[in-house]
Design an enzyme around this catalytic site. Structure first.
Site, PDB file in Angstrom:
ATOM      1  N   ILE A  59      14.782  54.115  11.686  1.00 18.71           N
ATOM      2  CA  ILE A  59      14.459  55.056  10.172  1.00 18.71           C
ATOM      3  C   ILE A  59      14.560  53.961   9.227  1.00 18.71           C
ATOM      4  CG2 ILE A  59      15.712  56.754   8.847  1.00 18.71           C
ATOM      5  CD1 ILE A  59      16.847  57.991  11.633  1.00 18.71           C
ATOM      6  N   CYS A  60      14.079  54.509   7.906  1.00 20.89           N
ATOM      7  CA  CYS A  60      14.194  53.992   6.535  1.00 20.89           C
ATOM      8  C   CYS A  60      14.028  52.205   6.595  1.00 20.89           C
ATOM      9  CB  CYS A  60      15.716  54.032   6.215  1.00 20.89           C
ATOM     10  SG  CYS A  60      16.206  53.542   4.572  1.00 20.89           S
ATOM     11  N   ALA A  61      14.924  51.362   6.507  1.00 22.76           N
ATOM     12  CA  ALA A  61      14.840  49.982   6.581  1.00 22.76           C
ATOM     13  C   ALA A  61      14.694  49.356   8.105  1.00 22.76           C
ATOM     14  CB  ALA A  61      15.996  49.213   5.823  1.00 22.76           C
TER      15      ALA A  61
END
Length: 153
Positions: free
Chosen positions: A102-104
């Site tokens: 998720i995300c980074a």
């Protein structure tokens, strides 16, 4: 037998991403193990501490069906620098288990070469890094085989 998911935590994790993964999966009857890079509570990006169930270096990937890595730029760096994380994630990949990021966190997988040439998305802050070796997508969630990535929670 219920599915088993590993959620690795290191300092700087995004609380909403980690806690939501654990909450939603446990409500669905999935067994979730939170594994920390150190003993004791792990502090998230906004100062919320979460107690890990186990130490990350003691995890046997054979016990799990998936690893779900929460994002946060600090957690990605801390996971990259942890001595057992690379080998652990590589074992999940080699065994054909689901990899969630998720995300980074997709930048962690691309730095390890595990997302190269695959369809991937990420938070815009790491897009350049992730897009350099992947088939980058702006979609909120992207699934390519056993790799599941998302832009945010």
């Amino acid at each position: 037998m219920p599915k088993r998911v590993l959620v690795p935590l290191a300092p700087g994790f995004e609380e909403i991403e980690a806690v939501t993964i654990v909450d939603v999966l446990r409500r669905a009857g999935v067994e979730v193990v939170v594994a920390g890079t150190s003993a004791g509570p792990i502090q998230g990006a906004l100062g919320i501490s979460v107690a890990a169930d186990e130490l990350l270096e003691k995890i046997d990937p054979g016990r799990f069906d998936m690893i779900a890595i929460p994002g946060g730029s600090k957690v990605v760096e801390n996971l990259k620098n942890h001595p057992s994380v690379g080998a652990l994630i590589s074992q999940f990949s080699a065994q054909g288990k689901l990899l969630g990021a998720i995300c980074a966190a997709p930048s962690l997988l691309t730095s390890m070469g595990l997302a190269c040439g695959k369809q991937v998305t990420s938070h815009p802050s790491v897009k350049a890094e992730v897009a350099a070796s992947t088939l980058y997508s702006e979609n909120r969630v992207v699934v390519d085989g056993t790799l599941v990535t998302s832009r945010g929670p």
